[in-house]
Design an enzyme around this catalytic site. Sequence first.
Site, mmCIF file in Angstrom:
data_model
loop_
_atom_site.group_PDB
_atom_site.id
_atom_site.type_symbol
_atom_site.label_atom_id
_atom_site.label_comp_id
_atom_site.label_asym_id
_atom_site.label_seq_id
_atom_site.Cartn_x
_atom_site.Cartn_y
_atom_site.Cartn_z
ATOM 1 N N LYS A 127 -10.092 2.096 -2.279
ATOM 2 C CA LYS A 127 -10.259 1.560 -0.921
ATOM 3 C C LYS A 127 -11.612 1.969 -0.348
ATOM 4 C CE LYS A 127 -7.568 1.450 3.433
ATOM 5 N NZ LYS A 127 -6.255 1.844 4.018
ATOM 6 N N GLU A 183 0.829 -1.212 0.000
ATOM 7 C CA GLU A 183 0.000 0.000 0.000
ATOM 8 C C GLU A 183 0.868 1.268 0.000
ATOM 9 O OE1 GLU A 183 -2.322 0.556 3.541
ATOM 10 O OE2 GLU A 183 -3.849 1.750 2.522
ATOM 11 N N CYS A 219 -5.711 -2.848 2.603
ATOM 12 C CA CYS A 219 -5.453 -2.697 4.045
ATOM 13 C C CYS A 219 -6.689 -2.824 4.945
ATOM 14 C CB CYS A 219 -4.703 -1.403 4.300
ATOM 15 S SG CYS A 219 -3.724 -1.477 5.843
#
Lengths: 294, 294
Positions: free
Chosen positions: B116, B43, B153
């Site tokens: 995300k 990331e 994440c």
Amino acid sequence: MKKLKIGLVQQSCCEEPQLNIEKSLQGIRKLAAQDAELIILQELHCTTYFCQTENTDNFDLAEEIPGPVTQQFAAVAKELAVVLVVSLFERRAAGLYHNTAVVLEKDGTIAGIYRKMHIPDDPGYYEKFYFTPGDLGFKPIVTSVGNLGVLVCWDQWYPEAARLMALAGADMLIYPTAIGYDPQDNDQEQQRQKESWLTIQRSHAIANGIPVISVNRVGYEADPSGNTAGTQFWGGSFVAGCQGEILKQAEAERDEVLCAEINLEQTEKVRRIWPFFRDRRIDQYDDLGKRFRD
Amino acid sequence: MKKLKIGLVQQSCCEEPQLNIEKSLQGIRKLAAQDAELIILQELHCTTYFCQTENTDNFDLAEEIPGPVTQQFAAVAKELAVVLVVSLFERRAAGLYHNTAVVLEKDGTIAGIYRKMHIPDDPGYYEKFYFTPGDLGFKPIVTSVGNLGVLVCWDQWYPEAARLMALAGADMLIYPTAIGYDPQDNDQEQQRQKESWLTIQRSHAIANGIPVISVNRVGYEADPSGNTAGTQFWGGSFVAGCQGEILKQAEAERDEVLCAEINLEQTEKVRRIWPFFRDRRIDQYDDLGKRFRD
């Protein structure tokens, strides 16, 4: 700290229900003597795992709830002043049976029941023949020791079930279960399966910030039909904390009563540092209600 | 067997983006030389983890997609004929930024992007300041090496995200991530956190019967504000198979390129023995779309 002592009874079972019940009651007494306030039995602890074959005679093993078996356990719950989670083969009506967990309060009353929602069907686990899928939904059972997110065995593979219990305020997740090795699988495959079983349940603790208690059957049971090599139930009952950490775990090969302490204040602490509930994208979860997104 | 060689680039980052990019490109070349066809970066690999503080100047680090950085990686994807998953700080418009994964095809074109969806916000992880939650949903990106369920994440803590990707036909789950220890936590807490991170991701493999690939940042990064003790990113990038078994894992403390082979036929086999998709109680999952069931 708001601590709760819990007890797990992991046992092998024989063909004679009353002997299995006596063994369970013995375990319950041992755990109550260790001050356990919540005691959990494994899936279908009164009998062998009869789902290894499809046999209509096995419906004789079922009984209504409440019925004589419920009453036996209720009497002990009351005598020892413990909350009990028992797992029964429920006869609801002729031709209508469930795999049902019954939660008994310290005064011997029924706090609530949970009918297994996800029903497996695999060679040696012919549960769809025996059990109608539950129709009570995913609702924690309110007791004097907390809101119990009781689920049963195959449910343990479904993050949806754990989440729904947690969203409804479950203080912990409880899985009575009966799972084992196929003796014909090689050792690597057996270990992968048991590790998967442990991992998926620990993950529910993590995703939801609540303890997980899983009580599994142990011992070898032959397949009466002779079609399979039978099942070696892998025991390994365990208690995990709110971050999925193993607090206690039973052996793989023998009867065992396991007493563990969980800290119910840990949920508050863990959900503050990992506020997963805050950030769920509920605006984007509609398709979880689809069979497949095709 | 339908095998796929994949590569992971785990790296520490410095203040100079071009040096970080050079290090990533070096890793990609090493992995391509080992015949990796799909290579995944961690990331926000172009920069330090700037979200440790809220600083408007950091928006200078963002760029449009495609932009110069996308083009650098696209050129290498094409040169080496590999599929690349890169993770960029996307400037979509003035005042509108995302944490975005870009998947580049073997010919250097953009196969798709994923923004995300779940955005954290904790002391030292001020992502809600920087990133607007994604608006593209949970859709696998179709490539020549399979349908990639790319998540980022914080998404890794949500079984919902993994499930939605799997239900949409993802062949694998991919998590570029940047997570580490708070140096002020004691060793036990640090180990519990890392183990939780590993366990929850392995559980997504198990629940869905697909491999999981997670690529994490490594190294210590100080907090520019001095408010916290900084973050020791814990590395430990890994590849898990369809039963959650660890196939390969990187070290915790150093830069590493990791090459692993996954077997895409394993999904078919595992889902036959564990047919979890068959038994989902979609008639009872509506409340997954609620914030809380109160």
